[in-house]
Design a protein around this motif. Structure first.
Motif, PDB file in Angstrom:
ATOM      1  N   ALA A   1       0.849  -1.187   0.000  1.00 16.00           N
ATOM      2  CA  ALA A   1       0.000   0.000   0.000  1.00 16.00           C
ATOM      3  C   ALA A   1       0.885   1.237   0.000  1.00 16.00           C
ATOM      4  O   ALA A   1       1.494   1.574   1.022  1.00 16.00           O
ATOM      5  N   GLN A   2       0.974   1.879  -1.137  1.00 18.05           N
ATOM      6  CA  GLN A   2       1.775   3.086  -1.251  1.00 18.05           C
ATOM      7  C   GLN A   2       1.351   3.849  -2.511  1.00 18.05           C
ATOM      8  O   GLN A   2       0.743   3.280  -3.419  1.00 18.05           O
ATOM      9  N   ASP A   3       1.684   5.148  -2.514  1.00 21.93           N
ATOM     10  CA  ASP A   3       1.346   6.009  -3.649  1.00 21.93           C
ATOM     11  C   ASP A   3      -0.145   5.936  -3.980  1.00 21.93           C
ATOM     12  O   ASP A   3      -0.557   5.802  -5.137  1.00 21.93           O
ATOM     13  N   LYS A   4      -0.974   5.982  -2.928  1.00 26.01           N
ATOM     14  CA  LYS A   4      -2.431   5.974  -3.085  1.00 26.01           C
ATOM     15  C   LYS A   4      -2.921   4.723  -3.805  1.00 26.01           C
ATOM     16  O   LYS A   4      -3.953   4.743  -4.482  1.00 26.01           O
ATOM     17  N   ARG A   5      -2.190   3.634  -3.628  1.00 24.00           N
ATOM     18  CA  ARG A   5      -2.508   2.389  -4.335  1.00 24.00           C
ATOM     19  C   ARG A   5      -2.283   1.216  -3.406  1.00 24.00           C
ATOM     20  O   ARG A   5      -1.245   1.125  -2.742  1.00 24.00           O
ATOM     21  N   ILE A   6      -3.268   0.340  -3.315  1.00 23.06           N
ATOM     22  CA  ILE A   6      -3.183  -0.846  -2.473  1.00 23.06           C
ATOM     23  C   ILE A   6      -3.258  -2.067  -3.379  1.00 23.06           C
ATOM     24  O   ILE A   6      -4.169  -2.192  -4.200  1.00 23.06           O
ATOM     25  N   SER A   7      -2.300  -2.962  -3.225  1.00 23.92           N
ATOM     26  CA  SER A   7      -2.292  -4.161  -4.063  1.00 23.92           C
ATOM     27  C   SER A   7      -2.071  -5.393  -3.205  1.00 23.92           C
ATOM     28  O   SER A   7      -1.343  -5.353  -2.203  1.00 23.92           O
ATOM     29  N   LEU A   8      -2.721  -6.469  -3.602  1.00 20.06           N
ATOM     30  CA  LEU A   8      -2.478  -7.797  -3.055  1.00 20.06           C
ATOM     31  C   LEU A   8      -1.962  -8.638  -4.210  1.00 20.06           C
ATOM     32  O   LEU A   8      -2.733  -9.117  -5.047  1.00 20.06           O
ATOM     33  N   SER A   9      -0.658  -8.796  -4.270  1.00 18.58           N
ATOM     34  CA  SER A   9      -0.044  -9.498  -5.394  1.00 18.58           C
ATOM     35  C   SER A   9       1.277 -10.122  -4.949  1.00 18.58           C
ATOM     36  O   SER A   9       2.179  -9.393  -4.508  1.00 18.58           O
ATOM     37  N   PRO A  10       1.398 -11.437  -5.042  1.00 19.75           N
ATOM     38  CA  PRO A  10       0.366 -12.368  -5.504  1.00 19.75           C
ATOM     39  C   PRO A  10      -0.691 -12.608  -4.429  1.00 19.75           C
ATOM     40  O   PRO A  10      -0.434 -12.431  -3.241  1.00 19.75           O
TER      41      PRO A  10
END
Length: 755
Positions: free
Chosen positions: A366-375
């Motif tokens: 979660a950074q730069d206004k972006r949250i990712s679940l990968s993989p």
């Protein structure tokens, strides 16, 4: 040298003596309470805040510099109370401070209360009624140094280098030693009341305790409080208890927490059931960089356990969310048990063991206004899914890509409800005699919910079992934004064929607009129906005896919000064809011949004539089948009415044609099916085949969907009556001719007889 040393020691002793004398004098003869009015006046004049000191102010000077104060209240003029303090105490060891050590005996704060309020006019009590100073006033308060720094004149390298070197020297300098015997914060409270939104938030019973706080050494600390919130009729209460061993390293500017453990109890009308959450972790925070490491992180809620490691970086822009990275794992757990513990039990499923094994593994970033679940790896019972999930906090857009192996969706259907035979019989009878109700006019979904969708989703499965059907290579692709939803792909391979579908939904206007395209190619209908029947609870055995290769396509459109609107405004076209078809266990031509022959025989028979079985149709020793080489038809759909005039099917011994309409909105139909015998096979297998050759036997299906099938579809008796009349006349003529022939022979024989 000795004299110099004695002189220095003497001066130091004299200074200490004078300091001690001043401390004794200030303690004995100087009363700080006499300055309370001056302090209150300065606070009002310089800070614009009302300060009221009702308790005593006391202090001690040497060797412990101590300060006590009690019963303080603050507010802005004309506002409600902002803060109050029952009692506070702190004491600092002066001799230790002179040697570079900060030794504090105790820090005690009791009864600290902060009351924040916003009235119905939107005014708040933590600001003066006039508001904050204007930009010009704030600019006037800016120091000349700040003005110089904010000027456009670039600074020289030497000017910038000096502060950096000073900061580096300060960082490299020996840190101040810290030792605090005890810290106690008790009975603290913070409340927020918003009369405009009818919302309250209260943090009460705040307790903080720590002992033997020494830099570089572990010390125990506890924290507890109760948080209560309400908005309208809903209330939520959270009670937190936290304890652990902490270590403060001032030299490296690090804070560590070992064996950190906390418990959160949630209750209130906002929750269907009370919840208990436990958290455990080890924590390492770099005070200079603002980076916090959570190691051996564990969260437990009901029967679910989440664990992993996290890194929190809050050194970025203070106006933005901190950066968070790490790995998380949800151990296998029973979802049904979990939802029951949350007060939201799931409905029973067809397979009682479904949703009993759920697990998750994901790397979070979660950074730069972006949250990712990968993989992202999911397991649902025997189904494995892997992919990515990305969410943008700025645009609120979600992107989901998942790939899976095998999903048996039939396991997750609602469990069948048991009912006794009497109830089933009554229900079946009611269904046969009840006129079907009209379609509901209630909206299926709020358009506002569809407009909120902002997602790109893609799902690919190796196999999905749904309603007993085996769908291979199932693929779904969806894009949704601002009320426009594009289901560009809903495809699957099944039973040696394929289905291809696409659909668009437009929820940007007052009505939902739907357009869809569908295609079915080379699907083996026999195997499909066999699997479909295998998953059904109640089906006739004949449904699985139909086989053939099915092809179909359709283009449909509709608009509206309710089922009634969507059905009544359905428009489009469709076509269907089936080749190499066969119906096992049913010979249409044979049954048609048998029924007509039976009727004709009963009409012409007399008691003295031959028995009925002499004219009965011979039963074939082979299995009864109805084969059709080709079936084709097309539909035109106008405002919920299906129009068809080209139904054509070539059976073994019959040709079938159909035309008519089906009104979906009125739930009624008016359709005519014509069956014509036109083959030598029919003539050879039917005793009256020659009479039926080329004749059409119509069946009329007219009425409501709620009518029994035997009443909805009936033969056209006028046509059958005419056919029977012609056949009876023919047979009667034959019998008359036979009788006349017999009489002529008899007369001839009698004429030849001698007298």
């Amino acid at each position: 040298m000795k004299r110099l040393l004695k002189l220095i020691l003497g001066l130091f002793a004299l200074a200490m003596t004078l300091l001690l004398a001043v401390a004794v004098y200030l303690t004995l003869f100087f009363n700080p309470n006499q300055f309370k009015p001056d302090i209150e006046r300065i606070a009002l004049e310089q800070g614009g805040i009302e300060l009221q000191i009702d308790g005593k102010v006391s202090w001690a000077i040497f060797p412990w510099l101590g300060f006590d104060i009690s019963d303080i209240t603050t507010r802005y003029p004309g506002q409600t109370d902002l803060a109050s303090l029952r009692k506070a105490h702190v004491s600092l060891h002066l001799p230790a401070l002179a040697s570079g050590q900060m030794q504090i005996r105790d820090i005690m704060i009791d009864g600290l209360e902060l009351h924040l309020q916003r009235n119905q006019q939107g005014q708040v009590n933590w600001l003066p009624q006039g508001g904050l100073p204007s930009d010009d006033a704030q600019h006037d308060l800016t120091s000349p140094l700040q003005e110089e720094d904010s000027s456009d004149t670039p600074a020289s390298d030497s000017t910038l280098q000096a502060p950096r070197q000073a900061a580096e020297q300060e960082t490299q300098a020996e840190p101040l030693s810290l030792n605090i015997s005890s810290i106690l914060i008790s009975n603290a409270q913070l409340s927020y009341q918003d009369l405009l939104l009818d919302q309250t938030l209260t943090l009460s019973n705040l307790e903080v305790t720590a002992s033997n706080l020494t830099a570089g050494e572990r010390f125990p600390a506890d924290l507890s409080f109760t948080l209560q919130g309400s908005r309208g009729p809903e209330e939520l209460t959270a009670t937190l208890n936290l304890q652990g061993d902490f270590l403060l390293n001032l030299q490296q500017m690090q804070l560590q927490a070992h064996n950190l453990s906390s418990r959160i109890a949630l209750s209130g009308t906002a929750l269907p059931a009370p919840l208990d959450i436990t958290l455990k972790s080890n924590l390492e925070r770099d005070l200079r960089t603002g980076i916090t490491h959570f190691n051996n992180f564990k969260l437990s809620l009901a029967n679910m356990q989440l664990q992993g490691r996290l890194v929190l970086d809050d050194a970025a822009d203070a106006s933005d969310m901190p950066n968070l990275t790490g790995e998380l794992t949800v151990a296998p757990f029973d979802l049904k048990q979990f939802m029951s513990a949350l007060g939201r039990p799931l409905p029973d499923t067809a397979d009682p063991d479904a949703l009993r094994l759920i697990s998750v593994n994901a790397a979070i970033n979660a950074q730069d206004k972006r949250i990712s679940l990968s993989p992202l790896v999911l397991r649902v019972d025997d189904t494995n899914l892997a992919g990515t999930l990305v969410y943008s906090r700025e645009t609120r857009h979600m992107n989901i890509h998942l790939r899976g192996d095998v999903l048996d969706a039939d396991r997750y259907r609602a469990a069948a409800k048991n009912s006794d035979p009497d109830t089933k019989a009554v229900t079946a009878k009611a269904e046969q005699t009840t006129t079907p109700a009209g379609y509901s006019r209630e909206p299926l979904i709020e358009l506002g919910l569809l407009r909120l969708l902002n997602v790109d989703a893609m799902l690919d499965m190796q196999r999905v079992i749904f309603a007993g059907l085996k769908l291979d290579h199932l693929g779904i692709t969806v894009q949704a934004d601002k009320g426009l939803i594009n289901l560009s792909r809903l495809n699957a391979d099944l039973y040696e064929g394929s289905i291809r579908n696409s659909m668009t939904l437009d929820a940007s206007g007052d009505d939902l607009l739907i357009n869809s395209q569908h295609a079915v190619q080379a699907v083996q209908l026999g195997r499909l129906l066999q699997d479909l029947q295998g998953s059904a609870d109640e089906h006739t055995s004949s449904i699985s005896s139909i086989s053939g290769q099915l092809n179909a396509d359709a283009e449909l459109s509709s608009s509206g919000l309710s089922p009634h609107d969507l059905i009544s405004q359905l428009n489009g076209r469709a076509s269907l064809s089936m080749t190499d078809g066969q119906v096992q266990g049913f010979d249409m031509a044979h049954n048609l011949c048998r029924e007509i022959t039976s009727v004709v025989t009963r009409k012409e028979a007399t008691p003295e004539e031959a028995a009925p079985e002499e004219t009965a149709v011979e039963e074939s020793t082979q299995a009864h089948t109805t084969g059709f080489s080709n079936l084709q038809t097309s539909l035109r759909i106008r405002n919920g009415v299906l129009l068809n005039d080209d139904l054509n099917a070539s059976l073994d011994a019959l040709q079938i044609n159909g035309r008519g309409q089906i009104d979906l909105g009125a739930q009624a139909m008016d359709y005519r099916i014509g069956m014509t015998a036109n083959s030598e096979q029919f003539e050879q297998s039917c005793p009256i085949g020659s009479a039926l050759q080329g004749k059409e036997f119509p069946i009329i299906c007219a009425g409501s969907f709620g009518m029994p099938a035997t009443k909805l579809c009936r033969p056209d008796m006028s046509s059958f009556t005419e056919l029977l009349r012609q056949e009876l006349e023919k047979r009667l003529s034959q019998k008359v001719q036979e009788q006349l022939s017999k009489d002529a022979v008899r007369n001839l024989l009698q004429g030849l007889r001698p007298e």
